[in-house]
Write an enzyme that holds these catalytic residues in place. Structure first.
Site, PDB file in Angstrom:
ATOM      1  CB  SER A  38       0.747  28.616  -6.045  1.00  0.00           C
ATOM      2  OG  SER A  38       0.701  28.475  -5.062  1.00  0.00           O
ATOM      3  CD1 TRP A  84       6.417   3.618   4.440  1.00  0.00           C
ATOM      4  CD2 TRP A  84       7.642   4.279   2.160  1.00  0.00           C
ATOM      5  NE1 TRP A  84       6.720   4.805   4.406  1.00  0.00           N
ATOM      6  CE2 TRP A  84       7.433   5.332   3.069  1.00  0.00           C
ATOM      7  CE3 TRP A  84       8.022   4.287   1.098  1.00  0.00           C
ATOM      8  CZ2 TRP A  84       7.999   6.555   2.822  1.00  0.00           C
ATOM      9  CZ3 TRP A  84       8.908   5.547   0.769  1.00  0.00           C
ATOM     10  CH2 TRP A  84       8.733   6.788   1.660  1.00  0.00           C
ATOM     11  CG  HIS A 116      12.271  14.972  11.376  1.00  0.00           C
ATOM     12  ND1 HIS A 116      11.762  15.869  11.004  1.00  0.00           N
ATOM     13  CD2 HIS A 116      11.499  13.294  10.214  1.00  0.00           C
ATOM     14  CE1 HIS A 116      11.707  15.233   9.706  1.00  0.00           C
ATOM     15  NE2 HIS A 116      10.460  14.431  10.255  1.00  0.00           N
ATOM     16  CG  HIS A 117      11.863  10.438   9.749  1.00  0.00           C
ATOM     17  ND1 HIS A 117      10.736   9.742   9.116  1.00  0.00           N
ATOM     18  CD2 HIS A 117      12.023  11.058   8.565  1.00  0.00           C
ATOM     19  CE1 HIS A 117       9.827  10.910   8.498  1.00  0.00           C
ATOM     20  NE2 HIS A 117      10.949  11.687   7.920  1.00  0.00           N
ATOM     21  CB  THR A 120       4.368  24.859   5.706  1.00  0.00           C
ATOM     22  OG1 THR A 120       6.069  24.725   5.551  1.00  0.00           O
ATOM     23  CG2 THR A 120       3.702  24.098   4.977  1.00  0.00           C
ATOM     24  CE  LYS A 134       4.041  27.306  -1.162  1.00  0.00           C
ATOM     25  NZ  LYS A 134       4.795  27.813  -2.389  1.00  0.00           N
ATOM     26  CE1 TYR A 166      10.106  18.509   4.774  1.00  0.00           C
ATOM     27  CE2 TYR A 166       7.947  19.279   3.949  1.00  0.00           C
ATOM     28  CZ  TYR A 166       8.443  18.794   4.811  1.00  0.00           C
ATOM     29  OH  TYR A 166       9.064  19.176   6.236  1.00  0.00           O
ATOM     30  CG  HIS A 225      -1.695   1.619   1.207  1.00  0.00           C
ATOM     31  ND1 HIS A 225      -3.041   1.386   1.253  1.00  0.00           N
ATOM     32  CD2 HIS A 225      -1.380   1.941   2.355  1.00  0.00           C
ATOM     33  CE1 HIS A 225      -2.547   3.006   1.381  1.00  0.00           C
ATOM     34  NE2 HIS A 225      -2.772   3.298   2.195  1.00  0.00           N
ATOM     35  CG  ASP A 271       8.068  17.673 -26.528  1.00  0.00           C
ATOM     36  OD1 ASP A 271       8.348  17.446 -24.748  1.00  0.00           O
ATOM     37  OD2 ASP A 271       8.017  16.995 -27.170  1.00  0.00           O
ATOM     38  CG  HIS A 282      11.728  14.879   6.339  1.00  0.00           C
ATOM     39  ND1 HIS A 282      11.053  14.277   6.214  1.00  0.00           N
ATOM     40  CD2 HIS A 282      12.192  15.747   4.832  1.00  0.00           C
ATOM     41  CE1 HIS A 282       9.775  15.899   6.761  1.00  0.00           C
ATOM     42  NE2 HIS A 282      10.775  17.014   6.025  1.00  0.00           N
ATOM     43  NE  ARG A 318       2.925   3.892  10.819  1.00  0.00           N
ATOM     44  CZ  ARG A 318       4.314   4.089   9.777  1.00  0.00           C
ATOM     45  NH1 ARG A 318       4.985   5.235  10.531  1.00  0.00           N
ATOM     46  NH2 ARG A 318       4.483   4.222   8.918  1.00  0.00           N
ATOM     47  CB  SER A 375      11.565   6.175 -13.785  1.00  0.00           C
ATOM     48  OG  SER A 375      11.004   7.332 -13.729  1.00  0.00           O
ATOM     49  CB  SER A 376      12.479   9.695  -9.517  1.00  0.00           C
ATOM     50  OG  SER A 376      11.883   8.504  -9.259  1.00  0.00           O
ATOM     51  CD  GLU A 422       9.121  10.523  -3.013  1.00  0.00           C
ATOM     52  OE1 GLU A 422      10.182  11.312  -3.973  1.00  0.00           O
ATOM     53  OE2 GLU A 422       8.378   9.853  -3.104  1.00  0.00           O
TER      54      GLU A 422
END
Lengths: 349, 773, 237
Positions: free
Chosen positions: B473, B345, B507-508, B533, B536, B462, B281, B310, B458, B655, B374-375, B460
């Site tokens: 926006s 994950w 922080h993880h 944040t 924004k 964001y 998941h 393009d 992390h 969890r 790919s990324s 990622e």
């Protein structure tokens, strides 16, 4: 596939060759075939090896995957072969007016490659500094015969132990440095303005320099294999004071990623004759994977050089299209630079 | 016939029926045997309940029977008042579900081939012998039910008689106990069924749109066009379809997780499968749903917004896309054989490299390596495109904010994802050729994986939220008919978020034994991320001030985003505070927080984007009514799913567990209401899943008979609204790129000092003239 | 709130108040503008003259923007400040400078107490060890006396799990190790958890300040039986 701006009706084949007057290909089979090939290769690789166990029945399919990848490259190159520089995409707008877009792409790509090697080097630093060195452990006497102790055995213990041992690595270093030089030469000859040099001379010079680069790269990988797996024999040359002896490969010395009972001739206690056993898996892993990753990048360069050399042989590199050699040169200098860092850190230190 | 005759006939019939009804029971209650039909609920001719004093038994029933073979059965009873010398001792009824009973002597008789009872002569025995012949196929199990009655011999059927029953089963050869449904087979079936339905719907849409064009000859060129196209619009659509499909697949997996968790101690799926489901998941939703959706919009919209025909490298773009479905196949390989990845994950070492973790982990890692490639290629492509292919007049600070958000996201992506790639390669090598990166016994360090993973992980998260910021926006400014408030600070805020995200990943790992100094530094920097944040969010709110907010579905989703993302951001602030993190780490509070920012943030942002840009991409308008319905049902059910999870986490529900413990008399765990809340969450989850069908229906309906869309339905200002809906290919004429005008009195866009230096460095002098085709 | 440390309670309330404050501002603002600035009667006057192909007019206000950079930063500095000391308390160092002193001598008691701000102080602590293994806990009281700490098994609801008996008023330092993969004991009754990383030793403070039976769960995914890797902790007088 015509477009709506009045360009000529043309249907370049998605298999190549491509008419570059109309810009970059709008269709190509290469991407999907390459993706499928990589998928097959990785899938079969997972079957070929599992936790150190080797299952040769997967080997044919691994080669099938590689073959599919190769065919994707062939389609890509078929489309690229007719590229002659008339269409070189350039930047628009500020502040990058007229910058060659492909050059920017190569630099950005190199930034991401730097991140890969940085991660590998971080891993190396963490383990190298965090695990005590085997010679330190040996000298401290903090070991028991027959019980494997975890320690870090840098490859330099074996490779830098004598001039002959380090020779393949040293030759490799020079080979890469010279190859960076040959590629610059190829570029220089390709760049010479039309009329200042005979075209046949240009063609020969360019493809020979590119070919030389290719040969040096292949030499690099060959010597690496010699160093890793084959070893070599030094003959007796009496008048130079060279005695006959065998230079053992890392493989035959037992420097392997799965060796948790490594016993080097360096670690025999003179007094008692006890032979220290070490689990050197982490150090062997670091060495082979880092230098192997670099080697894989050299292999990638060889693949690219094959295409470039062939295209140069057909005489396609003229001042207008020479810049493609420059892009490859950027990548190749990067590979050289990484080696200049890898060599001292993994072979000498 | 006259009335009297009719009446009399009827009376006669009734009388006969009445007599028959009276007689019937007594006929069968005669000691000449009983019918199974009567004994089924107990032998109520004698008494109403079975008696323990009587023991009935059937002997001779085989364990498993052979086809058509005959077996000798003995039925008997002991106990009860029936004794020798009584006039009647006992009776029985034997029923069998299949096969044939045969009477051997006059003490037994058959009511039917499957129903045997005692005969008058056999009424004074305690055991009887019969034969039973098995049927000629031995697939099913055969049941035998015996009722025996112990009679007290007073000649009348009374409650002094006692009866009891016994059962026996003869197993057939083909029959084994019924297997539990295999969850993965169920998942595979659901996926295949959805794919088939989707294909049928798609084909139908094509047919309705153009019945004449719906021909086989046109199919081959059409499919080849889609497989080989390098056009950013087609690739965007491909990403989009993949993303929506995997959003559904991930959603199905979430449903299975929620069913399992709907009550404590549930065993809907085994823990082995459950572990695989939550792993997949996570991986599916992030890498195969969220990232492709972002890439889909980026591919479609960015070149349009900057006025580029393009992307910079079209074939590489196609390669980036095609690596994804093949990677998905790899990631899901182990799954349908029940050996899918089960590591979460995040794939923590050393579990991820052990043999206990399922075989599918290797291919899960390999597939993700392809996604990394790919990324990385996507990142390179977009950075180059946005840097060098902007239209004249579009300096850095004249780009639309969506393009900025994609730029920031892609820079973050290609700088962080190679570290993840290296980590994955280490895991793959550990699991294949046997390297020792994470082998603890050899000195490997599990925390190394945590560092490599979270250094990517992390940034990622964001990467997935910043494009949503860009969408918001755009939508809010266009909906309010205003310029976005504080454009420059919006750009700096996004860049700031991008930069800071690289230094907070610790922080993880707060509970993994970090040094106190590092803990403090990470705590501070993590809290600081809230500042840009917050900027924004306040800027978005201020944009609406003085505006004229037009309510469309995209507006609703944007306002919804502002609610849920703010809530998610606030709940995120609780974690850096250590005193609370030790309690909240790995609980449902974390799950609530990240679902609020990922679903309430990214997904809601992309729903807004769908409603906003769908007319541009397809040339059709979406139905507003269905859109509002989608929003209302989705928003409400979504909050019903994830808001309660905050409280569940605070009371200690952790969890990644197959089930949870409620307080019992023996120990204190979760409070009683936790079970009810979980059930409520599960039900709401199904509602949320269902609400998305409104979106699917809307898209399909619009494709078939949606209103044609004008070039600029919402009144936006950026270049994409200049093109037709849908835009042509190439999107802009390369010889006639529009120039961006500026409503402000800016100096004509001359490069600054750095820009000039960069230009001298990178651009050769002899190519000063226009060179682009 | 049962099952959390007193420190958690103390910080939690502060955070909730600030969250409500920030939420009120943000949502109040949002609701107000969503209603007050909606377009009237279906017309949508183009307030800033948005035009296709024209970069819109600047709309900013430096003072406001600076304000909402500075004010949230101040709030964050405050929140970090109130979280700092708890950081030290949760991972208190051993020895006289820490919150729990040094290891108890024979017969000495921790005598722990909770001060008004929620910090737990002890005179000394007792060391125990917990070894995590797939998929059960091995708890060892080491050389502590029976009344201070004992281990057993308890059966409840058809499951048998290890049982750790502790004494109220005593503070324990659990030394955590693993024999295979990462685990993390989460003590629901204490509101504490810490990861166990194989190849390392980590530590967790367990001040027993309340009597009761509670469950200890594994809070770092460790494989198949992760959900059932539980233990029971009984704190009694």
């Amino acid at each position: 596939m015509s477009d709506s701006y009045g360009h000529d009706e043309h249907h370049p084949s998605p298999w190549g060759p491509h008419d570059w007057d109309q810009g970059a290909p709008h269709n190509s089979f290469a991407p999907i075939i390459l993706a499928i090939g990589v998928g097959i290769f990785l899938l079969m690789f997972g079957g070929l090896f599992a936790f150190g166990e080797y299952d040769p029945s997967y080997l044919p399919m691994v080669f099938v995957g590689l073959a599919v990848i190769a065919s994707a490259f062939i389609v890509w190159w078929r489309q690229d072969m007719s590229f002659d520089g008339t269409y070189e995409p350039r930047g628009r707008g500020v502040p990058f007016k007229n910058i060659q877009i492909r050059k920017v792409g190569v630099w950005v790509f190199l930034m991401s490659e730097m991140m890969i090697f940085t991660s590998l080097f971080s891993t190396y630093m963490r383990y190298r500094l965090g695990i005590p060195r085997c010679d330190t452990v040996f000298e401290s006497g903090d070991w028991v015969e027959g019980v494997a102790v975890n320690c870090y055995e840098p490859a330099s213990q074996l490779i830098a132990s004598s001039w002959w041992h380090i020779a393949p690595g040293a030759i490799n270093t020079f080979a890469l440095i010279i190859s960076s030089f040959t590629i610059v030469q190829a570029l220089r000859w390709a760049h010479k303005p039309e009329g200042s040099v005979d075209e046949e001379v240009r063609r020969k010079r360019v493809y020979r320099y590119l070919g030389a680069t290719w040969c040096l790269a292949v030499l690099f990988l060959t010597l690496k294999m010699v160093e890793w797996f084959i070893g070599f024999h030094v003959p007796e040359i009496g008048f130079l004071g060279i005695h006959e002896h065998e230079i053992h490969s890392l493989y035959s010395e037992g420097y392997l990623i799965n060796n948790d009972q490594y016993q080097s001739h360096n670690y025999i206690d003179e007094a008692t004759g006890a032979h220290m056993m070490a689990n050197i898996r982490v150090s062997a892993t670091m060495f082979y994977v880092t230098t192997g990753t670099h080697g894989a990048h050299v292999l990638g360069g060889i693949v690219g050089l094959t295409y470039l050399t062939y295209k140069a042989w057909t005489g396609a590199y003229k001042p207008q299209s020479a810049v493609s050699i420059e892009y490859f040169g950027l990548y190749w200098h990067f590979v050289d630079l990484v080696w200049v860092l890898v060599f001292p850190f993994f072979y000498l230190y | 016939m006259d009335k009297d005759s009719v009446l009399s006939r009827r009376l006669v019939v009734v009388a006969i029926l009445a007599i028959a009804m009276v007689i019937l029971p007594s006929v069968t209650s005669l000691p000449t045997g009983v019918d199974y039909g009567l004994v089924q609920d107990g032998c109520n001719c004698h008494s109403t309940a079975a008696s323990d004093s009587v023991t009935a038994s059937i002997d001779g029933v085989p364990e498993s029977y052979n086809k058509s073979e005959t077996y000798t059965l003995t039925v008997s009873f002991t106990g009860g008042p029936g004794t020798e010398g009584n006039e009647n001792v006992g009776g029985f009824n034997l029923w069998t579900s299949a096969g044939t009973l045969t009477s051997l002597d006059s003490s037994t008789q058959l009511n039917s081939p499957q129903d045997a009872t005692h005969a008058e002569e056999g009424n004074n025995q305690r055991s009887w012998t019969l034969e039973w012949t098995a049927p000629d196929n031995n697939e099913s199990n055969i049941e035998f039910i015996l009722h025996t009655n112990s009679v007290n011999g007073d000649g009348s059927a009374s409650s002094a008689d006692m009866w009891n029953r016994a059962e026996a089963t003869a197993f057939g050869f083909g029959s084994e106990p019924l297997e539990d449904a295999d969850p993965f087979k169920v998942l595979a079936t659901l996926i295949v069924v959805s794919l088939v339905l989707l294909s049928i719907v798609v084909l139908y849409v094509f047919y309705r749109n153009n019945p004449d064009g719906f021909e086989w000859d046109r199919f081959a060129p059409w499919i080849i066009e889609w497989l080989t196209s390098t056009d950013h619009k087609k690739i965007g659509t491909l990403y989009f379809v993949q993303g929506l499909f995997f959003l559904g697949v991930g959603g199905i997996m979430a449903m299975m997780i929620r069913v399992q968790l709907s009550s404590p101690g549930n065993d809907f799926i085994s823990q082995d499968y459950y572990n695989q489901f939550f792993t997949l998941h996570g991986t599916t939703m992030i890498f195969l749903a969220a990232m492709p959706l972002i890439a889909g919009f980026a591919n479609w919209i960015v070149p349009l917004q900057i006025g580029a025909p393009d992307l910079a490298f079209p074939r590489l773009n196609a390669l980036s896309f095609w690596l994804q479905p093949v990677a998905a196949l790899l990631i899901f390989t182990g799954v349908f054989s029940g050996a899918g990845a089960d590591t979460g994950w995040t794939g923590y070492a050393p579990y991820v490299v052990t043999e206990t973790a399922h075989a599918g982990v290797s291919m899960w890692a390999a597939g993700q390596i392809m996604l990394v490639a790919s990324s990385t290629l996507t990142g390179i492509n977009f950075l180059t495109t946005i840097a060098v292919m902007r239209a004249p007049g579009m300096g850095w600070f004249q780009m639309p904010l969506f393009t900025w958000s994609i730029l920031v996201a892609n820079v973050m992506l290609f700088l962080s994802i190679p570290a993840f790639g290296v980590g994955l390669i280490q895991v793959l090598l550990d699991r294949t050729i046997g390297t020792a990166f994470y082998d603890v016994a050899a000195g490997g360090d599990p925390l190394l994986w945590s560092h490599l993973f979270w250094y990517f992980g992390h940034p990622e998260v964001y990467v997935v939220i910043v494009p949503a910021f860009g969408v918001i926006s755009e939508v809010i400014a266009t909906s309010a008919r205003r310029s976005i408030f504080g454009y420059k600070s919006m750009v700096y805020a996004m860049a700031g978020i991008g930069l800071v995200s690289f230094i907070v990943y610790g922080h993880h790992m707060f509970t993994s034994g970090m040094s106190p100094t590092l803990r403090f530094v990470t705590m501070l920097t993590t809290m600081l991320v809230a500042v840009p944040t917050g900027i924004k969010i306040f800027n978005w709110l201020k944009t609406m001030h003085g505006g004229s907010l037009v309510y469309r579905t995209h507006t609703l989703w944007t306002l919804g985003f502002l609610v849920t993302f703010t809530l998610g951001g606030i709940s995120g602030m609780f974690f850096p505070s250590m005193g609370m993190d030790v309690h909240l780490h790995e609980t449902y509070f974390v799950v609530a927080h990240f679902h609020y920012v990922l679903v309430g943030g990214t997904i809601f942002g992309f729903y807004a984007a769908i409603y906003y840009w769908y007319p541009k991409m397809t040339g059709r308008m979406l139905d507003e009514k269905l859109g509002v319905l989608h929003f209302l049902t989705g928003f409400i059910s979504y909050n019903a799913v994830f808001w309660p999870m905050h409280r569940l986490g605070v009371v200690g529900m952790i969890r990644r567990t197959h089930t949870y413990y409620i307080t019992t008399d023996d120990f204190q765990a979760l409070p009683e209401w936790a079970a009810d809340w979980n059930m409520m969450i599960s039900v709401s989850a199904f509602l949320f899943f269902a609400s998305n069908l409104f979106l699917v229906a809307n898209m399909i309906k619009s494709l078939i008979r949606g209103e044609k869309a004008p070039a600029d339905p919402w009144g936006g200002w950026s270049f994409e609204w200049m093109t037709s809906s849908p835009p042509p290919t190439p999107s802009f004429d390369p010889n006639d790129i529009p120039t961006l005008k500026d409503a402000n009195e800016h100096v004509a866009n001359e490069p600054g000092k750095i820009g000039k230096w960069f230009q001298r460095l990178m651009v050769a002098d002899d190519t000063a003239e226009e060179g682009s085709h | 709130m049962a099952g959390v440390t007193p420190l958690y309670d103390a910080i939690w309330e502060d955070y909730i108040i600030w969250s409500l404050f920030v939420g009120a501002i943000a949502f109040g603002w949002l609701y107000h503008h969503s209603f007050f600035y909606r377009s009237k009667d279906g017309e949508s006057p183009n307030v800033d003259n948005l035009e296709v192909g024209v970069f819109p007019i600047d709309y900013d206000n430096l003072r406001l923007e600076v304000a909402w950079v500075i004010l949230p930063s101040l709030l964050i500095v405050w929140l970090t400040y109130i979280s700092w000391a708890p950081l030290d308390a949760v991972w208190s160092q051993t020895g006289p400078d820490g919150y729990h002193g040094s290891e108890c001598a024979e017969g000495e008691s921790s005598d722990n107490y909770v001060d008004d701000d929620g910090y737990v102080y002890s005179a000394c602590y007792h060391e125990i060890s917990i070894v995590g293994q797939q998929w059960f806990w091995n708890m060892d009281c080491e050389d502590l006396s029976e009344d201070l700490c004992s281990t057993d098994f308890s059966t409840s609801g058809g499951e048998t799990r290890p049982l750790l008996n502790l004494k109220v008023g005593e503070t324990y330092l659990a030394r955590l190790t693993s024999t295979d993969v990462t685990h993390a004991p989460k003590f629901n009754g204490f509101g504490m958890m810490e990861d166990i990383v194989p190849g390392q030793v980590t530590f967790l403070w367990l001040p027993a300040i309340e009597e009761g039976d509670s469950l200890m769960l594994c809070a770092e995914f460790c494989g198949d039986n992760h959900a059932y890797m539980t233990a029971q902790v009984n704190v009694s007088g």
